[in-house]
Scaffold this motif. Structure first.
Motif, mmCIF file in Angstrom:
data_model
loop_
_atom_site.group_PDB
_atom_site.id
_atom_site.type_symbol
_atom_site.label_atom_id
_atom_site.label_comp_id
_atom_site.label_asym_id
_atom_site.label_seq_id
_atom_site.Cartn_x
_atom_site.Cartn_y
_atom_site.Cartn_z
ATOM 1 N N VAL A 24 0.941 -0.691 -0.183
ATOM 2 C CA VAL A 24 0.368 -0.360 0.408
ATOM 3 C C VAL A 24 0.592 1.017 -0.006
ATOM 4 C CG1 VAL A 24 -1.314 0.992 1.447
ATOM 5 C CG2 VAL A 24 -1.979 -0.819 1.390
ATOM 6 N N MET A 25 0.711 2.249 -0.609
ATOM 7 C CA MET A 25 1.409 3.503 -0.799
ATOM 8 C C MET A 25 0.532 5.168 -1.169
ATOM 9 S SD MET A 25 3.925 4.329 -3.814
ATOM 10 C CE MET A 25 5.477 2.921 -3.275
ATOM 11 N N ASN A 26 0.523 5.848 -0.346
ATOM 12 C CA ASN A 26 0.567 7.207 -0.234
ATOM 13 C C ASN A 26 0.031 7.553 -1.212
ATOM 14 O OD1 ASN A 26 0.426 10.019 0.093
ATOM 15 N ND2 ASN A 26 -1.175 9.275 1.890
ATOM 16 N N ASN A 27 -0.366 8.514 -2.022
ATOM 17 C CA ASN A 27 -0.650 9.284 -3.038
ATOM 18 C C ASN A 27 0.574 10.207 -3.112
ATOM 19 O OD1 ASN A 27 -2.256 7.312 -4.273
ATOM 20 N ND2 ASN A 27 -3.875 9.019 -4.827
ATOM 21 N N VAL A 28 0.549 11.052 -2.320
ATOM 22 C CA VAL A 28 1.040 11.786 -1.606
ATOM 23 C C VAL A 28 2.969 11.893 -1.490
ATOM 24 C CG1 VAL A 28 1.410 14.284 -0.596
ATOM 25 C CG2 VAL A 28 -0.803 13.800 -1.430
ATOM 26 N N THR A 29 2.949 11.014 -0.397
ATOM 27 C CA THR A 29 4.243 10.986 0.472
ATOM 28 C C THR A 29 4.547 9.757 -0.603
ATOM 29 O OG1 THR A 29 3.373 9.847 1.865
ATOM 30 C CG2 THR A 29 3.368 12.115 1.698
ATOM 31 N N ARG A 30 4.306 9.061 -1.090
ATOM 32 C CA ARG A 30 4.858 7.402 -0.894
ATOM 33 C C ARG A 30 5.444 6.891 -0.163
ATOM 34 N NH1 ARG A 30 3.055 10.461 -5.381
ATOM 35 N NH2 ARG A 30 3.904 9.967 -7.393
ATOM 36 N N TYR A 31 4.535 7.075 1.059
ATOM 37 C CA TYR A 31 4.761 6.606 2.704
ATOM 38 C C TYR A 31 4.392 4.909 2.550
ATOM 39 C CZ TYR A 31 4.685 5.307 7.169
ATOM 40 O OH TYR A 31 5.385 4.018 8.705
ATOM 41 N N CYS A 32 4.436 4.213 1.874
ATOM 42 C CA CYS A 32 4.432 2.708 2.426
ATOM 43 C C CYS A 32 4.443 1.473 3.201
ATOM 44 C CB CYS A 32 4.568 2.005 0.332
ATOM 45 S SG CYS A 32 6.594 1.497 0.576
ATOM 46 N N PHE A 33 3.556 0.894 2.485
ATOM 47 C CA PHE A 33 3.899 -1.076 3.935
ATOM 48 C C PHE A 33 3.677 -1.942 3.053
ATOM 49 C CE2 PHE A 33 -0.391 1.702 5.329
ATOM 50 C CZ PHE A 33 -1.141 0.315 5.013
ATOM 51 N N VAL A 34 3.970 -3.020 3.620
ATOM 52 C CA VAL A 34 3.312 -4.303 3.067
ATOM 53 C C VAL A 34 3.075 -4.889 4.026
ATOM 54 C CG1 VAL A 34 4.377 -6.674 2.717
ATOM 55 C CG2 VAL A 34 5.738 -4.624 1.738
ATOM 56 N N MET A 35 1.785 -5.354 4.347
ATOM 57 C CA MET A 35 0.429 -6.751 4.611
ATOM 58 C C MET A 35 1.450 -7.761 4.173
ATOM 59 S SD MET A 35 -2.624 -4.590 4.798
ATOM 60 C CE MET A 35 -2.868 -3.602 3.410
ATOM 61 N N TYR A 36 1.780 -8.570 5.287
ATOM 62 C CA TYR A 36 2.244 -10.037 4.416
ATOM 63 C C TYR A 36 1.173 -11.203 5.178
ATOM 64 C CZ TYR A 36 5.533 -13.853 3.873
ATOM 65 O OH TYR A 36 5.820 -15.144 4.143
ATOM 66 N N GLY A 37 0.968 -12.425 4.253
ATOM 67 C CA GLY A 37 0.439 -13.350 4.713
ATOM 68 C C GLY A 37 -1.231 -13.345 4.582
ATOM 69 N N LEU A 38 -1.987 -13.176 3.812
ATOM 70 C CA LEU A 38 -3.209 -12.206 3.870
ATOM 71 C C LEU A 38 -4.151 -13.348 3.181
ATOM 72 C CD1 LEU A 38 -3.245 -8.500 2.175
ATOM 73 C CD2 LEU A 38 -2.722 -9.957 4.533
ATOM 74 N N SER A 51 4.166 2.382 -11.021
ATOM 75 C CA SER A 51 5.896 2.376 -10.872
ATOM 76 C C SER A 51 7.041 2.346 -10.103
ATOM 77 C CB SER A 51 6.349 3.289 -12.348
ATOM 78 O OG SER A 51 7.741 3.432 -12.366
ATOM 79 N N GLN A 52 6.768 3.065 -8.780
ATOM 80 C CA GLN A 52 6.905 3.294 -7.366
ATOM 81 C C GLN A 52 6.692 1.915 -6.703
ATOM 82 O OE1 GLN A 52 6.687 7.779 -6.478
ATOM 83 N NE2 GLN A 52 8.581 7.736 -7.530
ATOM 84 N N TYR A 58 9.231 8.646 4.686
ATOM 85 C CA TYR A 58 8.842 8.480 6.061
ATOM 86 C C TYR A 58 9.187 10.313 6.475
ATOM 87 C CZ TYR A 58 14.086 9.193 8.014
ATOM 88 O OH TYR A 58 14.836 10.028 8.184
ATOM 89 N N LYS A 59 9.804 10.964 5.247
ATOM 90 C CA LYS A 59 10.252 12.025 5.862
ATOM 91 C C LYS A 59 9.105 13.276 5.684
ATOM 92 C CE LYS A 59 15.254 12.813 6.649
ATOM 93 N NZ LYS A 59 16.540 12.962 5.515
ATOM 94 N N LEU A 60 8.270 12.546 4.425
ATOM 95 C CA LEU A 60 7.497 13.486 3.595
ATOM 96 C C LEU A 60 5.926 12.947 4.522
ATOM 97 C CD1 LEU A 60 8.589 12.276 -0.194
ATOM 98 C CD2 LEU A 60 8.497 14.948 0.714
ATOM 99 N N MET A 61 6.372 11.701 4.597
ATOM 100 C CA MET A 61 4.765 11.703 5.387
ATOM 101 C C MET A 61 5.094 12.285 6.790
ATOM 102 S SD MET A 61 1.972 10.765 5.610
ATOM 103 C CE MET A 61 1.318 9.163 4.034
ATOM 104 N N ARG A 62 6.091 12.295 7.386
ATOM 105 C CA ARG A 62 6.095 13.523 8.794
ATOM 106 C C ARG A 62 5.188 14.732 8.652
ATOM 107 N NH1 ARG A 62 11.570 13.061 10.084
ATOM 108 N NH2 ARG A 62 11.827 14.215 9.349
ATOM 109 N N ASP A 63 5.971 14.952 7.726
ATOM 110 C CA ASP A 63 5.881 16.258 7.345
ATOM 111 C C ASP A 63 4.822 16.769 7.243
ATOM 112 O OD1 ASP A 63 8.863 16.606 7.701
ATOM 113 O OD2 ASP A 63 9.351 17.198 5.302
#
Length: 170
Positions: A46-60, A112-113, A157-162
């Motif tokens: 999952v990736m945020n549209n603005v900051t590109r902050y992302c995370f993985v959910m594993y073993g769903l 792409s990202q 992470y910096k972009l999301m924090r800001d």
């Protein structure tokens, strides 16, 4: 909150999605999601549209896809806490998030990202598995968000924090 699903993920969730009109939406509350497999385990990046902050959910599992909205909320909070974002700002963000709307993907640059991040995840997991090390999903997500993004000239992470700081002030 808008979750923009790839075709593969919308098929897995058995949801029909249409192209979104996000012109009036705060993009900080919009996320893209894509499904992939590591071995036989289903994963979602999952990736945020603005900051590109992302995370993985594993073993769903199948039941996780029926409860995807709650899973998303839990993972957003868990990863924000892992990055040591201010709890008040996390609470404020989660209050502002609103109801979830599922739509189709709309930005090839984000896709792409996301594909680049999926490639990194696969590489990291295979490397750590060969070394016999235990894989911490939180640490993997923290590492992904410390990957520099040339297009945004910063780290997710910096972009999301800001962005959280800025939205909390308003």
């Amino acid at each position: 909150m808008h979750i923009q699903l790839t075709k593969k993920l919308s098929d897995e969730m058995k949801i029909k999605v249409e192209k979104p009109d996000l012109s009036n939406e705060n993009q900080l509350f919009c996320w893209h999601a894509n499904i992939f497999k590591i071995g036989r385990k289903k994963c979602v990046l999952v990736m945020n549209n603005v900051t590109r902050y992302c995370f993985v959910m594993y073993g769903l599992l199948k039941k996780d896809f029926t409860n995807f909205e709650e899973l998303m909320r839990e993972n957003i909070v868990g990863n924000f806490l892992g990055n040591e974002f201010d709890i008040e700002k996390i609470d404020f963000y989660m209050e502002q998030i609103g109801d979830v709307q599922y739509t189709a993907t709309s930005d090839r640059s984000i896709i792409s990202q996301m594909n680049d991040m999926i490639y990194q995840v696969e590489h990291i997991i295979h490397f750590l598995a060969e070394e016999g090390e235990t894989i911490s999903l939180l640490q993997l997500n923290l590492d992904l968000n410390e990957t520099p993004l040339v297009k945004l000239n910063s780290y997710p992470y910096k972009l999301m924090r800001d962005a959280l700081d800025e939205s909390f002030i308003k």
